[in-house]
Design a protein around this motif. Structure first.
Motif, short mmCIF file in Angstrom:
data_model
loop_
_atom_site.label_atom_id
_atom_site.label_comp_id
_atom_site.label_asym_id
_atom_site.label_seq_id
_atom_site.Cartn_x
_atom_site.Cartn_y
_atom_site.Cartn_z
N TRP A 89 0.83 -1.21 0.00
CA TRP A 89 0.00 0.00 0.00
C TRP A 89 0.86 1.26 0.00
CZ3 TRP A 89 -4.76 0.08 -1.47
CH2 TRP A 89 -5.60 -1.02 -1.25
N ASP A 90 1.79 1.33 0.95
CA ASP A 90 2.62 2.53 1.05
C ASP A 90 3.45 2.73 -0.21
OD1 ASP A 90 1.88 3.46 3.68
OD2 ASP A 90 2.96 1.75 4.50
N GLY A 91 3.91 1.65 -0.82
CA GLY A 91 4.65 1.74 -2.08
C GLY A 91 3.80 2.28 -3.21
N LYS A 92 2.52 1.89 -3.21
CA LYS A 92 1.59 2.42 -4.22
C LYS A 92 1.49 3.93 -4.08
CE LYS A 92 -3.44 2.53 -5.13
NZ LYS A 92 -3.38 3.78 -5.81
N TRP A 93 1.29 4.40 -2.84
CA TRP A 93 1.13 5.84 -2.63
C TRP A 93 2.45 6.60 -2.83
CZ3 TRP A 93 -1.70 3.49 1.91
CH2 TRP A 93 -3.01 3.14 1.52
N LEU A 94 3.56 5.96 -2.52
CA LEU A 94 4.85 6.56 -2.81
C LEU A 94 5.01 6.75 -4.32
CD1 LEU A 94 7.70 7.53 -2.06
CD2 LEU A 94 8.40 5.11 -1.98
N SER A 95 4.63 5.75 -5.09
CA SER A 95 4.70 5.85 -6.56
C SER A 95 3.80 6.96 -7.08
CB SER A 95 4.31 4.52 -7.20
OG SER A 95 5.26 3.54 -6.92
N VAL A 96 2.59 7.06 -6.54
CA VAL A 96 1.66 8.11 -6.97
C VAL A 96 2.27 9.49 -6.68
CG1 VAL A 96 -0.60 9.17 -6.48
CG2 VAL A 96 -0.42 6.68 -6.74
N LEU A 97 2.86 9.64 -5.52
CA LEU A 97 3.47 10.92 -5.14
C LEU A 97 4.66 11.24 -6.04
CD1 LEU A 97 3.41 13.28 -3.10
CD2 LEU A 97 4.92 11.90 -1.64
N LEU A 98 5.53 10.26 -6.27
CA LEU A 98 6.69 10.48 -7.14
C LEU A 98 6.27 10.86 -8.56
CD1 LEU A 98 8.89 7.52 -5.87
CD2 LEU A 98 9.49 9.95 -5.70
N ARG A 99 5.28 10.15 -9.10
CA ARG A 99 4.82 10.45 -10.46
C ARG A 99 4.19 11.83 -10.54
NH1 ARG A 99 2.81 4.87 -10.61
NH2 ARG A 99 0.81 5.82 -10.18
N ALA A 100 3.47 12.24 -9.48
CA ALA A 100 2.85 13.58 -9.48
C ALA A 100 3.91 14.67 -9.55
CB ALA A 100 1.98 13.76 -8.23
N ALA A 101 5.09 14.38 -9.04
CA ALA A 101 6.19 15.35 -9.08
C ALA A 101 7.07 15.17 -10.32
CB ALA A 101 7.04 15.20 -7.82
N GLY A 102 6.63 14.30 -11.23
CA GLY A 102 7.37 14.09 -12.47
C GLY A 102 8.62 13.25 -12.31
N ARG A 103 8.68 12.47 -11.28
CA ARG A 103 9.85 11.61 -11.01
C ARG A 103 9.50 10.16 -11.30
NH1 ARG A 103 13.47 14.68 -7.98
NH2 ARG A 103 13.06 16.80 -8.63
N PRO A 104 10.51 9.33 -11.56
CA PRO A 104 10.24 7.90 -11.79
C PRO A 104 9.60 7.28 -10.56
CG PRO A 104 12.53 8.44 -12.32
CD PRO A 104 11.94 9.66 -11.68
N ARG A 105 8.64 6.42 -10.79
CA ARG A 105 7.89 5.85 -9.66
C ARG A 105 8.74 4.97 -8.76
NH1 ARG A 105 5.14 0.83 -10.03
NH2 ARG A 105 5.87 -0.38 -11.79
N HIS A 106 9.90 4.53 -9.23
CA HIS A 106 10.79 3.71 -8.41
C HIS A 106 12.04 4.46 -7.97
CE1 HIS A 106 8.36 0.18 -8.70
NE2 HIS A 106 8.41 0.17 -10.02
N ALA A 107 11.96 5.79 -7.92
CA ALA A 107 13.10 6.59 -7.47
C ALA A 107 13.46 6.26 -6.03
CB ALA A 107 12.81 8.08 -7.62
N LEU A 108 12.47 5.86 -5.25
CA LEU A 108 12.66 5.38 -3.88
C LEU A 108 11.89 4.08 -3.76
CD1 LEU A 108 12.04 8.72 -1.95
CD2 LEU A 108 14.25 7.63 -2.33
N ARG A 109 12.42 3.15 -3.00
CA ARG A 109 11.76 1.85 -2.83
C ARG A 109 11.62 1.51 -1.36
NH1 ARG A 109 11.35 -1.95 -7.20
NH2 ARG A 109 12.00 -0.92 -9.09
#
Length: 183
Positions: A89-109
């Motif tokens: 779950w937290d990884g899903k929301w981390l990906s959503v946040l990263l993508r909203a900022a124009g960053r790769p969704r796996h910039a942090l894991r």
């Protein structure tokens, strides 16, 4: 360094998005943000709001833009070991946040907090404990530290994971001392 992270979200639906993030370093340094919803983030659950207590209006008024949060995250958290109690779950929301900022969704894991607990206990106990004993120690700590009343806010939830980590380390050190041969 280990960092424990947690999110609160708009719902548990497919189109949910993060509404709050917090991270807590092993040394106690912490950061927490309310997240301003992006225009395309429309999913909202009154049930979720009742659980975390954050309204969409409050997020609009007090939340930080995704880009500001992600810039700080990348500057602060890149190269650190990130853990969450529920990395799916937290990884899903981390990906959503990263993508909203124009960053790769796996910039942090994220990894599961339990992995940090098991790794720490294993490092302390070494070969004096079997994998089953280590797992039992970790599961015991988690069971004994289950909160009576869940707060469902990001920083207290991250703090719970750090507290569990510290307790696992303490109990593993105690067990290690008990198992040392007397001289």
């Amino acid at each position: 360094m280990r960092v424990f992270m947690d999110f609160e979200a708009s719902s548990l639906g497919k189109h949910s998005y993060p509404v709050e993030i917090a991270w807590l370093f092993e040394d106690g340094r912490a950061r927490s943000f309310l997240i301003r919803p992006e225009a395309q983030w429309t999913d909202w659950s009154a049930e979720a709001e009742a659980i975390h207590g954050l309204s969409r209006a409050q997020l609009q008024a007090e939340g930080e833009p995704a880009g500001v949060i992600v810039d700080e995250m990348l500057a602060t958290l890149s190269g650190e070991d990130l853990y969450a109690s529920s990395p799916s779950w937290d990884g899903k929301w981390l990906s959503v946040l990263l993508r909203a900022a124009g960053r790769p969704r796996h910039a942090l894991r994220l990894r599961k907090s339990d992995d940090a607990f098991v790794d720490a206990a294993s490092a302390i106990l070494g070969s004096s404990a079997s994998p089953a004993e280590i797992l039992s120690l970790v599961e015991g700590v988690i069971a004994r530290t289950k909160p009576q009343d869940l707060v469902h806010r990001a920083l207290p939830d991250a703090r719970l994971e750090l507290d569990r980590f510290n307790r696992v380390c303490l109990e593993a050190r105690t067990l290690s001392r008990q198992r040392r041969p007397s001289s």
